[in-house]
Enzyme design. Sequence first.
Site, PDB file in Angstrom:
ATOM      1  CG  HIS A  12      -0.197   4.248  13.840  1.00  0.00           C
ATOM      2  ND1 HIS A  12      -0.478   3.033  13.271  1.00  0.00           N
ATOM      3  CD2 HIS A  12      -1.267   5.046  13.569  1.00  0.00           C
ATOM      4  CE1 HIS A  12      -1.650   3.088  12.665  1.00  0.00           C
ATOM      5  NE2 HIS A  12      -2.157   4.299  12.831  1.00  0.00           N
TER       6      HIS A  12
ATOM      7  CG  ASN B 179      -2.300   0.334  15.021  1.00  0.00           C
ATOM      8  OD1 ASN B 179      -3.282   0.849  14.497  1.00  0.00           O
ATOM      9  ND2 ASN B 179      -1.476   1.018  15.810  1.00  0.00           N
TER      10      ASN B 179
ATOM     11  CG  LEU C 156      -0.793   8.868  11.267  1.00  0.00           C
ATOM     12  CD1 LEU C 156       0.193   8.172  10.350  1.00  0.00           C
ATOM     13  CD2 LEU C 156      -2.141   8.174  11.234  1.00  0.00           C
TER      14      LEU C 156
ATOM     15  NE  ARG D  95      -3.777   2.059   2.620  1.00  0.00           N
ATOM     16  CZ  ARG D  95      -4.206   2.628   3.750  1.00  0.00           C
ATOM     17  NH1 ARG D  95      -3.684   2.262   4.902  1.00  0.00           N
ATOM     18  NH2 ARG D  95      -5.159   3.533   3.726  1.00  0.00           N
TER      19      ARG D  95
ATOM     20  CD  GLN E 291      -0.175  -0.613   6.057  1.00  0.00           C
ATOM     21  OE1 GLN E 291      -0.858   0.378   5.806  1.00  0.00           O
ATOM     22  NE2 GLN E 291      -0.656  -1.646   6.706  1.00  0.00           N
TER      23      GLN E 291
ATOM     24  CG  PHE F 247      -0.780   9.087   4.235  1.00  0.00           C
ATOM     25  CD1 PHE F 247      -0.332   9.600   5.438  1.00  0.00           C
ATOM     26  CD2 PHE F 247      -1.739   8.088   4.260  1.00  0.00           C
ATOM     27  CE1 PHE F 247      -0.827   9.145   6.649  1.00  0.00           C
ATOM     28  CE2 PHE F 247      -2.245   7.620   5.462  1.00  0.00           C
ATOM     29  CZ  PHE F 247      -1.792   8.146   6.647  1.00  0.00           C
TER      30      PHE F 247
ATOM     31  CG  PHE G  48       3.166   3.498   8.444  1.00  0.00           C
ATOM     32  CD1 PHE G  48       3.422   4.865   8.524  1.00  0.00           C
ATOM     33  CD2 PHE G  48       2.510   2.896   9.504  1.00  0.00           C
ATOM     34  CE1 PHE G  48       3.043   5.605   9.630  1.00  0.00           C
ATOM     35  CE2 PHE G  48       2.122   3.625  10.615  1.00  0.00           C
ATOM     36  CZ  PHE G  48       2.381   4.985  10.672  1.00  0.00           C
TER      37      PHE G  48
END
Length: 461
Positions: free
Chosen positions: A140, A116, A136, A69, A77, A74, A127
């Site tokens: 995370h 997660n 975030l 991903r 991942q 951004f 990521f």
Amino acid sequence: SVLVADTKNINNSRMVKCAFMNVQAGDEPLGRLELVLYDDSVPKTVKNFVHFLQQPRTGQGYLNSIFHRIIRGFMAQGGDFVNGDGTGSTSIYGPSFEDENFLHRHDRPGILSMANSGKDTNGVQFFLTFRPTPHLDNKHVVFGHVDLTNPSSRAVLEALENVRTDRNDRPLTTIKIVECGLTAPLENRSAEQGDDENEIEIDEQGEEEPKQESQEHNPAEDEEIAEAEEEVEEEPPKTKAEALRLRMRKLKMKMNQARQLNKQEVLREGERLGSVEGAEKARRRQLLADKKSKDAEWKTRNSKALEMAAAHGLDGKHLVEQADLSLKKAMRKEEKAVARQFHIKDYHNPEGMHRNYERNIRSLAHAAGPLPQDAANAVETFDPTLSASDEAREREGARNLANEMKRRIEKQKKRRSRMEFEGEDVSYINQRNKRFNQKISRNFDKHTAEIRQNLERGTAL
């Protein structure tokens, strides 16, 4: 590949682990990413990451796993060597393990963090961020970062961000980790990164003495943060009260920076999820949240005035309203009152005619259907004296005009049927009473015809 080095005082943590990952796009090598792991502050998370980093067999660790991903602007991942699609999870502590701590922030590009599916659901997936992602934080666990002082690492991170993806953010070209593992710590790395430490510790400078500004700071990304940083650089406070005021001012600036970054991330996520519609939905949600926040702040600021007004039975909102806002509201109210003096049907008065014209213009778009997709037709008015003759376009315009006139006639008929009775004898006060009278007539008119005739002639006894 990723390399982790022994560095001091970066994000308030001393790095003690070094690792590398060689990344490949299809059959083309992208280069080596160098990572720095925070082994002293998040040892449990780093231990789990290092274990799978050193596994020599495919399917048992990060070797030959993919980045499944990638979202431009951004993050990227990866790490799911179980299923390869973001649904797999395992760890050396079980199916998953708890969040170790949130000491580090997502405050810059290249942050290495655990992926997660909620609280305390860490596994093997991780990521890498392409920009600061403060939304975030506290969700995370950050356990390392990419060494952007290395040109190879910076180039690989940029290449990952520019990988083409499908609508589900899955890369069209397989991005694979073809080699990975630990390396020996690099000596004297702290001295080489002296300038970068200042750039990384943006959030920490507010509580310490001013430091030299980074020469490689990105003004396009953190312009507001840089401006706030310059304002903080001032003489140390002389009294305790001044120190408290300075600390409060720094805290407010940090909160404003976080709000601005969070708003930008909300808009980007909206654009990614639903294109224009998603961005508009996110914008409306943010506006509603801002309005609620302003209303709460206004009530807190004017709480005493509102209490006194309520005690005397007055409208406290007008007592604390600013003079310019009060005048604007009064002017708008007066303008509406003047406009309503003339009805839309007052065709003999310019104001009434103009209101009727505006109402008709508003209804045109709905009556004639959607505008053409052609950009030229959408902004230009058709002029037969200037434009070339187009029979199909003229026919379509005539059809739209006929539909609009027909709609107006039907609307007038409906209004007339409600207001006029078309020469009938009115024997009812409303539609329900009219239906009742019709039922009575069907059942009894034939028996009372003579009586009604006598009443009409005046010969009734």
